[in-house]
Design an enzyme around this catalytic site. Structure first.
Site: not given
Length: 388
Positions: A75, A96, A192, A233, A264, A292, A294
């Site tokens: 991470k 990230h 999608d 997504v 997000d 969560v 993770n």
């Protein structure tokens, strides 16, 4: 080179980026391997197992940074590590960067060489598969009456129908969630924006999975009958719209569940806020939210074994050939180069944080070399180029 396996310190993180088997392989290549004490313990790998494969166990984080040429972990780089980064050191982890401005600044200030692992996977990250599959099971757990959910069983019982699931996004995460939920007997719909993806899913499941184009209108129409929403997504950063806004929660029955695997801020789900394994859910407008950040950490052994195997090639390439040659040979690794000796080389981060950047092939001076080609990691573009 000296390769260091760091112990992840993020709350709720139990994975390790290299198991003793990968350490043994790297050691056999002729490199020195340092493993921070207890780095793999919570994933099921003892210090003794690493030693048996030729690693040296190091107690202190500071010593790991002082001695290692290439450091790897699962991470993000934690704030306590910022001042330990040093010039020319190589870091490989899930940074990230677009969402972590302070971390990016620390990396640039240190003049280290950083790769963001999530952009380096040619066949999709094992972590995405793990998040999709385990996220589906977490959604079923959240559906239990004792957890505030409707109390429905996934495949139904004699006289009681199975649950209905809406999966947003048909990428690796969404397909992995679908694999679990469909096999357990749920009625599944996948949305999608890619017709090819929907056609592929229909073919794989013999048209026994419903597919629809992902629009807010289609979601609004189907939500009243949905028991669990799985959001997978990859939402474009900077997009201020939502696929499910707060008002749309009122369309869902009380005790319905939203599992936001994408996790997000300002993502596809307006009511999202990140939770932890210790306190994984909250209820808003009667809807149970599991958010969560993770999820793969809950299956630390399996994810570590699979993830370590998937990144071993990148680590060996950097260790055996050096950064430049490794980036020539693999376009996916090249596109994951985030910073190089004080220069930002990550396009999405440039666009989101309004920072000037330089393309990896330019900073490495390999534009005239035959390169392995890879598509851009995201749809976000930036022409804020830095000239050197």
């Amino acid at each position: 080179m000296i390769f260091g396996v760091l112990k992840d310190s993020k709350v709720g993180e139990f994975r390790v980026i290299a198991t003793p088997l990968e350490v043994g392989t790297i050691k056999s290549d002729g490199h020195t391997v340092l493993v921070q004490k207890d780095a793999g313990l919570l994933a099921g790998f003892s210090n003794e197992e690493y030693v048996e494969q030729g690693a040296e166990i190091v107690n202190e984080l500071k010593e790991m940074y002082e001695r290692s040429d290439l450091l790897a972990k699962v991470k993000e780089i934690e704030e306590i590590e910022y001042k330990l980064l040093r010039e020319n050191q190589i870091i490989y982890t899930c940074i990230h960067p677009a969402a972590n401005e302070k971390q990016v600044q620390a990396i640039l200030d240190s003049k280290c060489i950083a790769f963001t692992a999530e952009d380096s996977h040619r066949f999709g990250s094992v972590n995405c598969e793990a998040a999709g599959k385990q996220g589906a099971l977490m959604g079923l757990h959240s559906m239990l009456t004792i957890n505030g959910g409707k109390g429905k069983f996934v495949s139904g019982l004699a006289g009681a129908p199975s649950i209905k699931v809406l999966i947003l996004g048909g990428g690796l995460v969404g397909k992995s969630a679908l694999q679990v939920l469909h096999s357990l007997g749920a009625w599944c719909t996948v949305m999608d924006i890619n017709f090819g993806t929907l056609r592929e899913i229909g073919k794989i499941y013999n048209e026994k999975v419903n597919t629809q184009i992902s629009t807010k209108q289609n979601i609004q129409k189907i939500l009243p009958e949905i028991d669990i929403v799985i959001n997978s997504v990859k939402w474009p950063k900077g997009n201020k719209d939502y696929l499910i806004d707060r008002d749309m929660l009122n369309l869902m029955e009380k005790g319905s569940v939203i599992v936001d695997i994408s996790n997000d801020e300002e993502g596809a789900i307006e009511s999202f806020r990140e939770t932890t394994h210790d306190n994984p859910t909250y209820i808003e407008n009667g809807v149970v939210h599991y958010c969560v950040g993770n999820i793969p950490g809950a299956i630390a052994n399996s994810t570590s074994v699979a993830y370590a195997a998937s990144v071993l090639g990148h680590l060996r390439s950097i260790l055996n050939s050096g950064v430049t040659e490794a980036c020539i040979k693999d376009g996916f690794l090249r596109r994951s180069l985030t910073a190089y000796k004080g220069y930002l080389t990550h396009e999405e981060t440039s666009a989101i944080q309004n920072r000037p950047w330089i393309k990896p092939e330019d900073i490495l001076d390999i534009t005239q070399v035959k390169l392995d080609i890879a598509p851009p990691a995201t749809v976000t573009r930036s022409d804020n180029f830095l000239k050197i």
